[in-house]
Design a protein around this motif. Structure first.
Motif, PDB file in Angstrom:
ATOM      1  N   UNK A 179      33.224  24.204  35.519  1.00 55.47           N
ATOM      2  CA  UNK A 179      32.136  24.082  34.562  1.00 55.47           C
ATOM      3  C   UNK A 179      30.952  24.994  34.829  1.00 55.47           C
ATOM      4  N   UNK A 180      31.033  25.845  35.863  1.00 53.01           N
ATOM      5  CA  UNK A 180      29.928  26.751  36.167  1.00 53.01           C
ATOM      6  C   UNK A 180      30.265  28.167  35.686  1.00 53.01           C
ATOM      7  N   UNK A 181      29.233  28.932  35.382  1.00 57.23           N
ATOM      8  CA  UNK A 181      29.447  30.333  34.997  1.00 57.23           C
ATOM      9  C   UNK A 181      30.113  31.095  36.139  1.00 57.23           C
ATOM     10  N   UNK A 182      30.841  32.150  35.792  1.00 51.32           N
ATOM     11  CA  UNK A 182      31.617  32.897  36.784  1.00 51.32           C
ATOM     12  C   UNK A 182      30.728  33.421  37.915  1.00 51.32           C
ATOM     13  N   UNK A 183      29.555  33.962  37.570  1.00 44.49           N
ATOM     14  CA  UNK A 183      28.671  34.510  38.607  1.00 44.49           C
ATOM     15  C   UNK A 183      28.156  33.403  39.523  1.00 44.49           C
ATOM     16  N   UNK A 184      27.891  32.232  38.947  1.00 42.71           N
ATOM     17  CA  UNK A 184      27.420  31.082  39.737  1.00 42.71           C
ATOM     18  C   UNK A 184      28.549  30.568  40.618  1.00 42.71           C
ATOM     19  N   UNK A 185      29.767  30.560  40.072  1.00 37.97           N
ATOM     20  CA  UNK A 185      30.944  30.140  40.838  1.00 37.97           C
ATOM     21  C   UNK A 185      31.103  30.983  42.093  1.00 37.97           C
TER      22      UNK A 185
END
Length: 256
Positions: A179-185
């Protein structure tokens, strides 16, 4: 070496539907086990059975306790299991809101877990909470802010701080980057890998994302329809999958 956790024949059914069937494995100190599979494969059911959040129909979950050595957590008393979940165990939920108290400050969320294991000195608790906020890349100046004012990635990092502050030996993670954005992941994965290795933690990570297990897990189990269809060293399973279902999972990622 004695396993830190030994799962023995874990089985859970929902009527005619199999949640997980006769799953057994050993997890050793400092080792990370990844469990992958599509939705409905049984991986979350298995995780919840291992973590004491769901009672299996049969099997045993043997944990090497500090005080009494290997014990079946399924036969522990409720107070014993509760204490285990506050000290040697931690659970990182997919949705940070499930693992945080949203109406309590960031510092309070971390401090609560310290208080649950007997910490009482306010200054020491606050100091340790501030230290842990820094360790998970949250500005300690936000110690009095509530999680509702944080981004999703920050909430997840706060949940990690809350879980790790008591120095657990085993962490259960349910889709920790879901559920997190790719960059945040990517940032969160880097942080998790550093903390797991730095603290010598053992972990069981459930995910549908093969990139997550590639980065975090030493060993890998692939589940389908409640059964483990393949298991082995992570790189070995992902680079040379033997089971047709694992081959399908890996090839679908490569085609993206």
């Amino acid at each position: 070496m004695t396993p830190l956790l030994s799962a023995q024949g874990i089985t859970k059914r929902y009527g005619a539907h199999i949640g997980c069937a006769d799953v057994s494995f050993d997890l050793y100190p400092g080792e990370v086990m990844g469990i992958v599979g599509e939705s409905g494969s049984g991986k979350t059911t298995l995780l919840n059975c291992l973590a004491g959040q769901l009672a299996p129909d049969s099997g045993a979950v043997i944990f090497d306790t500090r005080a009494d050595g290997p014990r079946d957590t399924l036969t522990m008393s409720e107070p014993e299991r509760r204490m285990l979940s506050r000290t040697d165990w931690a659970f990182v939920h997919q949705h940070a809101r499930d693992g945080l108290r949203m109406n309590v400050s960031a510092g309070g969320n971390v401090g609560e877990r310290l208080m649950a294991v007997g910490a009482r000195h306010y200054g020491t608790i606050r100091e340790e909470a501030a230290d842990w906020l820094g360790r998970v890349e949250i500005d300690p100046a936000r110690i009095d802010d509530r999680p509702t004012t944080f981004s999703g990635g920050m909430q997840q990092r706060l949940q990690i701080a809350r879980n790790l502050v008591t120095g657990p030996r085993l962490v259960f993670m349910d889709e920790p980057t879901g559920g997190l954005d790719v960059s945040v992941q990517a940032r969160l994965l880097d942080l998790l890998r550093g903390l797991v290795r730095g603290m010598g933690l053992s972990a069981i990570v459930v995910t549908h994302d093969l990139a997550v297990v590639r980065l975090l897990a030493d060993r890998l189990m692939v589940m389908r329809g409640g059964h483990v269809v393949e298991a082995g060293l992570t790189d070995q399973v992902l680079d040379d999958p033997q089971h047709p279902y694992t081959q399908l999972l890996v090839s679908s990622v490569l085609q993206v």
